[in-house]
Design a protein around this motif. Structure first.
Motif, PDB file in Angstrom:
ATOM      1  N   LYS A 157       0.524  -1.558  -0.020  1.00 55.23           N
ATOM      2  CA  LYS A 157      -0.206  -0.164  -0.189  1.00 55.23           C
ATOM      3  C   LYS A 157       0.666   1.076  -0.316  1.00 55.23           C
ATOM      4  O   LYS A 157       0.169   2.378  -0.513  1.00 55.23           O
ATOM      5  CB  LYS A 157      -1.042   0.112   1.000  1.00 55.23           C
ATOM      6  N   THR A 158       1.690   0.835   0.751  1.00 50.34           N
ATOM      7  CA  THR A 158       3.001   2.706   1.010  1.00 50.34           C
ATOM      8  C   THR A 158       3.287   2.373  -0.343  1.00 50.34           C
ATOM      9  O   THR A 158       3.690   3.916  -1.098  1.00 50.34           O
ATOM     10  CB  THR A 158       3.652   2.835   2.130  1.00 50.34           C
ATOM     11  N   LYS A 159       4.304   1.670  -1.155  1.00 50.53           N
ATOM     12  CA  LYS A 159       4.483   1.180  -2.260  1.00 50.53           C
ATOM     13  C   LYS A 159       3.725   1.936  -3.970  1.00 50.53           C
ATOM     14  O   LYS A 159       3.915   2.814  -4.304  1.00 50.53           O
ATOM     15  CB  LYS A 159       4.596   0.085  -3.084  1.00 50.53           C
ATOM     16  N   GLN A 160       1.950   1.188  -3.415  1.00 48.35           N
ATOM     17  CA  GLN A 160       1.249   1.827  -4.186  1.00 48.35           C
ATOM     18  C   GLN A 160       1.136   3.823  -4.013  1.00 48.35           C
ATOM     19  O   GLN A 160       0.325   4.333  -4.763  1.00 48.35           O
ATOM     20  CB  GLN A 160      -0.390   1.408  -4.381  1.00 48.35           C
ATOM     21  N   LEU A 161       1.162   3.709  -2.823  1.00 48.49           N
ATOM     22  CA  LEU A 161       0.603   5.450  -2.258  1.00 48.49           C
ATOM     23  C   LEU A 161       1.958   6.278  -3.568  1.00 48.49           C
ATOM     24  O   LEU A 161       2.031   7.100  -3.607  1.00 48.49           O
ATOM     25  CB  LEU A 161       0.472   5.717  -1.072  1.00 48.49           C
ATOM     26  N   GLN A 162       2.911   6.128  -3.080  1.00 51.40           N
ATOM     27  CA  GLN A 162       4.037   6.735  -3.225  1.00 51.40           C
ATOM     28  C   GLN A 162       4.129   6.567  -4.916  1.00 51.40           C
ATOM     29  O   GLN A 162       4.490   7.818  -5.908  1.00 51.40           O
ATOM     30  CB  GLN A 162       5.761   5.829  -3.169  1.00 51.40           C
TER      31      GLN A 162
ATOM     32  N   GLY B  34      -7.387  15.644 -10.506  1.00 48.94           N
ATOM     33  CA  GLY B  34      -8.890  14.624 -10.634  1.00 48.94           C
ATOM     34  C   GLY B  34      -8.196  14.212 -12.384  1.00 48.94           C
ATOM     35  O   GLY B  34      -8.853  13.763 -12.865  1.00 48.94           O
ATOM     36  N   ALA B  35      -6.930  14.561 -12.864  1.00 46.76           N
ATOM     37  CA  ALA B  35      -7.009  14.094 -13.652  1.00 46.76           C
ATOM     38  C   ALA B  35      -5.723  13.088 -14.430  1.00 46.76           C
ATOM     39  O   ALA B  35      -5.740  12.567 -15.333  1.00 46.76           O
ATOM     40  CB  ALA B  35      -6.094  15.284 -15.158  1.00 46.76           C
ATOM     41  N   PHE B  36      -5.267  12.309 -13.303  1.00 49.09           N
ATOM     42  CA  PHE B  36      -4.897  11.310 -12.840  1.00 49.09           C
ATOM     43  C   PHE B  36      -5.682   9.931 -12.789  1.00 49.09           C
ATOM     44  O   PHE B  36      -6.302   9.927 -12.348  1.00 49.09           O
ATOM     45  CB  PHE B  36      -3.799  11.094 -12.143  1.00 49.09           C
ATOM     46  N   THR B  37      -5.162   8.870 -13.380  1.00 48.87           N
ATOM     47  CA  THR B  37      -5.848   7.671 -13.272  1.00 48.87           C
ATOM     48  C   THR B  37      -4.675   6.548 -12.979  1.00 48.87           C
ATOM     49  O   THR B  37      -3.750   6.562 -13.942  1.00 48.87           O
ATOM     50  CB  THR B  37      -6.502   7.049 -13.918  1.00 48.87           C
ATOM     51  N   VAL B  38      -4.830   6.213 -11.625  1.00 45.52           N
ATOM     52  CA  VAL B  38      -3.695   5.373 -10.990  1.00 45.52           C
ATOM     53  C   VAL B  38      -4.615   3.556 -10.581  1.00 45.52           C
ATOM     54  O   VAL B  38      -5.289   3.952  -9.739  1.00 45.52           O
ATOM     55  CB  VAL B  38      -3.545   5.731  -9.964  1.00 45.52           C
ATOM     56  N   PRO B  39      -4.141   2.772 -11.981  1.00 41.33           N
ATOM     57  CA  PRO B  39      -5.289   1.838 -11.469  1.00 41.33           C
ATOM     58  C   PRO B  39      -4.923   0.691 -10.555  1.00 41.33           C
ATOM     59  O   PRO B  39      -5.355   0.457  -9.533  1.00 41.33           O
ATOM     60  CB  PRO B  39      -4.471   0.389 -12.605  1.00 41.33           C
ATOM     61  N   SER B  40      -3.449   1.013  -9.537  1.00 37.32           N
ATOM     62  CA  SER B  40      -3.249   0.472  -7.913  1.00 37.32           C
ATOM     63  C   SER B  40      -4.184   1.288  -7.228  1.00 37.32           C
ATOM     64  O   SER B  40      -4.415   0.585  -6.217  1.00 37.32           O
ATOM     65  CB  SER B  40      -2.024   0.340  -7.522  1.00 37.32           C
ATOM     66  N   MET B  41      -4.416   1.887  -7.087  1.00 39.30           N
ATOM     67  CA  MET B  41      -5.135   2.642  -6.030  1.00 39.30           C
ATOM     68  C   MET B  41      -5.826   1.950  -5.226  1.00 39.30           C
ATOM     69  O   MET B  41      -6.633   1.245  -6.120  1.00 39.30           O
ATOM     70  CB  MET B  41      -5.451   4.256  -6.687  1.00 39.30           C
ATOM     71  N   PRO B  42      -6.586   1.666  -4.014  1.00 38.42           N
ATOM     72  CA  PRO B  42      -7.157   0.925  -3.121  1.00 38.42           C
ATOM     73  C   PRO B  42      -8.530   1.367  -3.248  1.00 38.42           C
ATOM     74  O   PRO B  42      -8.768   2.443  -3.050  1.00 38.42           O
ATOM     75  CB  PRO B  42      -6.689   0.612  -1.462  1.00 38.42           C
ATOM     76  N   ALA B  43      -9.768   0.757  -3.277  1.00 41.80           N
ATOM     77  CA  ALA B  43     -11.181   0.536  -3.304  1.00 41.80           C
ATOM     78  C   ALA B  43     -11.265   1.780  -1.663  1.00 41.80           C
ATOM     79  O   ALA B  43     -10.866   1.892  -1.022  1.00 41.80           O
ATOM     80  CB  ALA B  43     -12.203   0.052  -3.536  1.00 41.80           C
ATOM     81  N   THR B  44     -12.409   2.559  -2.019  1.00 37.76           N
ATOM     82  CA  THR B  44     -12.326   3.297  -0.778  1.00 37.76           C
ATOM     83  C   THR B  44     -13.075   2.614   0.647  1.00 37.76           C
ATOM     84  O   THR B  44     -14.171   1.248  -0.199  1.00 37.76           O
ATOM     85  CB  THR B  44     -12.890   5.146  -1.495  1.00 37.76           C
ATOM     86  N   SER B  45     -13.606   3.056   1.443  1.00 44.91           N
ATOM     87  CA  SER B  45     -14.157   2.156   2.575  1.00 44.91           C
ATOM     88  C   SER B  45     -14.701   3.553   3.372  1.00 44.91           C
ATOM     89  O   SER B  45     -14.470   3.769   4.405  1.00 44.91           O
ATOM     90  CB  SER B  45     -13.315   1.291   3.161  1.00 44.91           C
TER      91      SER B  45
END
Length: 203
Positions: free
Chosen positions: A23-28, A46-57
């Motif tokens: 998760k830390t690696k994905q955030l970085q 909002g112009a960026f799409t980062v596929p590895s971002m986790p789903a919200t909770s």
């Protein structure tokens, strides 16, 4: 063959350590991807799409974090006020570890949601709303910092009653969440400054 409870708990801490590192690696990576490259135009939020971002909770709130940490303190206080034989001590230690694990997972789920709010704002979203989100996240991070400090204090007590390897993994879990909170704080501040500058240019 069913693994003993202590081994199951050990495996859960190891799994958590791997998940936290990822998760830390994905955030970085997400933060790096959101930065404009040298010589390229600055993108709007909002112009960026980062596929590895986790789903919200969205179901996890600051109140849930507070409740989990409070339950942990109650469990620890009860263990200090009772005389226990070895078997009951081990049983209580496992219960405390389960509650500690649950508290850290609750914080992790809340951070997942905070990441989603920072990185997944729809293109063209109202800038005032995004500004409010950034400000709210920054404010709520102070509360999460306080809960992590409380967990860190309990961690020192827990480490004295568990194996050296488990103690290391538990401490690492708390430290990794602290690092993730710091990264999100920095990103929220940066997004806030970018939006303020974008609004200033439009006037």
């Amino acid at each position: 063959e069913v693994a003993p409870p202590s081994q199951t708990m050990d495996n859960q801490w190891k799994t958590m350590a791997r998940q936290l590192a990822e998760k830390t690696k994905q955030l970085q990576q997400a933060i790096e991807a959101s930065r404009p490259q040298s010589g390229s135009p600055r993108h709007g939020l909002g112009a960026f799409t980062v596929p590895s971002m986790p789903a919200t909770s969205e179901g996890v709130s600051l109140g849930d974090i507070q409740a989990a940490v409070d339950e942990l303190h109650r469990c620890w206080a009860m263990s200090q006020g009772q005389m226990m034989d070895r078997e009951r001590q081990l049983s209580h230690l496992l219960q405390f570890q389960h509650l500690y694990h649950a508290a850290l997972m609750t914080i992790s789920q809340w951070l997942d949601h905070a990441e989603g709010r920072l990185f997944d704002a729809p293109y063209g979203a109202d800038s005032e709303q995004i500004l409010q989100d950034c400000a709210q996240i920054q404010s709520h991070m102070d509360t999460v910092h306080g809960q992590l400090d409380s967990l860190n204090a309990l961690c020192q007590q827990l480490k004295s009653q568990t194996s050296a390897e488990n103690g290391h993994l538990i401490q690492k879990a708390v430290t990794q969440r602290g690092e993730r909170v710091a990264l999100l704080e920095q990103q929220a501040t940066q997004r806030h400054l970018e939006l303020v500058e974008e609004q200033r240019r439009k006037r």
